[in-house]
Enzyme design. Sequence first.
Site, PDB file in Angstrom:
ATOM      1  N   HIS A  59       8.372  -1.338   9.489  1.00 24.81           N
ATOM      2  CA  HIS A  59       8.703  -2.333   8.461  1.00 24.81           C
ATOM      3  C   HIS A  59       7.849  -2.067   7.220  1.00 24.81           C
ATOM      4  CE1 HIS A  59       5.034  -5.027   9.303  1.00 24.81           C
ATOM      5  NE2 HIS A  59       4.757  -3.760   9.348  1.00 24.81           N
ATOM      6  N   HIS A 112      -3.553  -5.936   2.446  1.00 24.10           N
ATOM      7  CA  HIS A 112      -2.701  -6.969   3.038  1.00 24.10           C
ATOM      8  C   HIS A 112      -3.416  -8.295   3.275  1.00 24.10           C
ATOM      9  CE1 HIS A 112       0.218  -3.724   4.765  1.00 24.10           C
ATOM     10  NE2 HIS A 112       0.252  -3.820   3.460  1.00 24.10           N
ATOM     11  N   ASP A 140       1.637   8.451   6.914  1.00 26.73           N
ATOM     12  CA  ASP A 140       2.473   7.460   6.230  1.00 26.73           C
ATOM     13  C   ASP A 140       2.452   7.760   4.726  1.00 26.73           C
ATOM     14  OD1 ASP A 140       3.684   5.210   5.146  1.00 26.73           O
ATOM     15  OD2 ASP A 140       2.090   3.827   5.678  1.00 26.73           O
ATOM     16  N   SER A 163       0.874  -1.171   0.000  1.00 26.30           N
ATOM     17  CA  SER A 163       0.000   0.000   0.000  1.00 26.30           C
ATOM     18  C   SER A 163       0.910   1.220   0.000  1.00 26.30           C
ATOM     19  CB  SER A 163      -0.899  -0.011   1.243  1.00 26.30           C
ATOM     20  OG  SER A 163      -0.126   0.065   2.419  1.00 26.30           O
ATOM     21  N   ASP A 190      -4.035   1.466  11.514  1.00 30.56           N
ATOM     22  CA  ASP A 190      -3.588   2.005  10.234  1.00 30.56           C
ATOM     23  C   ASP A 190      -4.640   1.640   9.193  1.00 30.56           C
ATOM     24  OD1 ASP A 190      -2.485   2.892   7.924  1.00 30.56           O
ATOM     25  OD2 ASP A 190      -0.784   1.508   7.894  1.00 30.56           O
ATOM     26  N   LYS A 212       9.870   4.987   7.110  1.00 32.95           N
ATOM     27  CA  LYS A 212      10.259   3.799   6.355  1.00 32.95           C
ATOM     28  C   LYS A 212      11.451   4.146   5.473  1.00 32.95           C
ATOM     29  CE  LYS A 212       5.498   2.066   5.753  1.00 32.95           C
ATOM     30  NZ  LYS A 212       4.311   2.243   4.888  1.00 32.95           N
ATOM     31  N   GLU A 218      -3.043   5.967  12.064  1.00 30.07           N
ATOM     32  CA  GLU A 218      -2.138   6.263  10.937  1.00 30.07           C
ATOM     33  C   GLU A 218      -2.954   6.300   9.644  1.00 30.07           C
ATOM     34  OE1 GLU A 218       0.963   3.289  10.693  1.00 30.07           O
ATOM     35  OE2 GLU A 218       1.039   3.465   8.526  1.00 30.07           O
ATOM     36  N   LYS A 231       6.695  -0.321  14.496  1.00 30.10           N
ATOM     37  CA  LYS A 231       5.714  -1.344  14.111  1.00 30.10           C
ATOM     38  C   LYS A 231       6.404  -2.380  13.242  1.00 30.10           C
ATOM     39  CE  LYS A 231       3.071   0.479  10.159  1.00 30.10           C
ATOM     40  NZ  LYS A 231       1.748   0.505   9.547  1.00 30.10           N
ATOM     41  N   GLU A 264      -4.811  -2.253   9.063  1.00 29.76           N
ATOM     42  CA  GLU A 264      -4.073  -2.783  10.218  1.00 29.76           C
ATOM     43  C   GLU A 264      -4.723  -2.405  11.546  1.00 29.76           C
ATOM     44  OE1 GLU A 264       0.048  -1.533   9.933  1.00 29.76           O
ATOM     45  OE2 GLU A 264       0.006  -1.803   7.769  1.00 29.76           O
ATOM     46  N   GLU A 284       1.196  -9.560   6.967  1.00 31.80           N
ATOM     47  CA  GLU A 284       2.074  -9.156   8.061  1.00 31.80           C
ATOM     48  C   GLU A 284       1.910 -10.044   9.285  1.00 31.80           C
ATOM     49  OE1 GLU A 284       1.395  -4.962   8.508  1.00 31.80           O
ATOM     50  OE2 GLU A 284       2.591  -4.536   6.724  1.00 31.80           O
TER      51      GLU A 284
HETATM   52  O1  2PG Z   1       0.940   0.896   5.271  1.00 36.40           O
HETATM   53  C1  2PG Z   1       1.896   0.544   5.963  1.00 36.40           C
HETATM   54  O2  2PG Z   1       2.132   1.158   6.991  1.00 36.40           O
HETATM   55  C2  2PG Z   1       2.814  -0.551   5.521  1.00 36.40           C
HETATM   56  C3  2PG Z   1       3.444  -1.365   6.595  1.00 36.40           C
HETATM   57  O3  2PG Z   1       2.558  -1.956   7.475  1.00 36.40           O
HETATM   58  O4  2PG Z   1       2.283  -1.319   4.505  1.00 36.40           O
HETATM   59  P1  2PG Z   1       3.066  -1.379   3.101  1.00 36.40           P
HETATM   60  O5  2PG Z   1       4.448  -1.822   3.387  1.00 36.40           O
HETATM   61  O6  2PG Z   1       2.274  -2.352   2.279  1.00 36.40           O
HETATM   62  O7  2PG Z   1       3.022   0.005   2.535  1.00 36.40           O
HETATM   63 MG    MG Z   2       0.613   2.702   6.708  1.00 34.19          MG
END
Ligand code: 2PG
Ligand code: MG
Length: 420
Positions: A366, A157, A313, A45, A245, A338, A286, A389, A166, A207
């Site tokens: 992650h 996910h 994010d 995502s 999230d 990230k 988030e 996380k 999440e 995850e």
């Molecule tokens: O959205 C998020 O925060 C991430 C990690 O949990 O997902 P992705 O790595 O798929 O962007």
């Molecule tokens: Mg996110």
Amino acid sequence: MSTAFTPTGLSALEVLDSRGNPTLQVSVTLDDGRTSVAGVPSGASTGSREAVELRDGDPDRYAGKGVLTAVGHVNGEIAELLTGRRFEDLAQVDQAMIDADGTPTKARLGANAIVGVSMALARALSGDAPLWQSLAPAGVSPRLPVPHFNVLNGGAHAANDLDFQEFMIAPVGAPSFTEAVRAGAAVYARLRGLLREAGHATGLGDEGGFAPDIAAPEDVLRLLVQAITDAGYTPGREGVAIALDPAASEFYRDGAYRVNGESLSSDDMIERYATMVREFPVWSIEDGLAEGDWDGWQRMTDRMGESTQLVGDDIFVTNPAIITEAVERRVANSALIKLNQIGSVTETLAAMAVCRQAGYTQMVSHRSGETPDTFIADLTVATGCGQLKSEAPARGERVAKYNRLLEIDAAAGLPFGLTP
Ligand SMILES: O=C(O)[C@@H](CO)OP(=O)(O)O
Ligand SMILES: [Mg+2]
């Protein structure tokens, strides 16, 4: 990291990530013989302004498309650029790669190539010291984070009907990192039991969280509170809290948020969150709104920012310039961090420095596609941000991060918890 060094060897190979997609593993050797390896994570995502992860051929990145072009760039152009050249520090190396790439999004050489080299070098440069020690910015006190366990997966996910991506449990009130991990594992185990008893599937999402067919976010929250209580913990900040999230960019279509069959405006969505925070022990949200909905984000921050951590994010993509703009516009009060979203260790540290100066909290994260690499565990400790996380305590690539933190805890005995 202040002593000059020369990379003498640099290479990459294609390996698999936890979703079975190809990613890079990068190895580096320095002139004094230090060597190290790093694994590059990959998201599903993704924010539209993320640094560009180079995939071969088809733009459909999750059709098993390889990373051989990115591997080739490490083995070819980047190795030529860096090996045999004297550098003062990691920042200089990262800048050399950014300049050579020449695009604002690392699209030519590939953010996955550049971040892999950057991570491997940072690790090699730490030498005999633990990575967290050598990464620690001046004036920052290292700290063990509150782990955020994503115990229930939806959205991009998982293959269920849950729109929110999440649901995390966060042992905010735990007295130590070890106790926080115990709490996470206990609640996760109890949740499995509750799902089974209710006749739900206990298959896992990307995850490691469960991915049952429960469509209403509030039903999941109810279940989590039950699991926390049954496991013997107090739901809330004094015990085990909940973090969300929703990854709202993924369910924002034609100007509306599509949640469980309903079509909601930004203000409806904010209202829904405000109710959730009132009725459930949700301490952090988030990507509650979509990455393009800056006006909505402003209103949500206005309404909820005093009481709730609002983490950007997809909207921030670990980009120091975007976070700076957000601070000016009073958007959110926290940033998800990230490495591969911005594409180098130096810029990741810069994004975290912007947050610290602005009083925004940070949660290191992650990606949904991971490797056993534990770099983010050390990064979290080094920057003292107090939150990580790495999701469910039940898959090797996630558990590796928690185990690395248990190791750091045992060896260094650092303070634990959210930033004071
Ligand atoms: O959205 C998020 O925060 C991430 C990690 O949990 O997902 P992705 O790595 O798929 O962007
Ligand atoms: Mg996110």
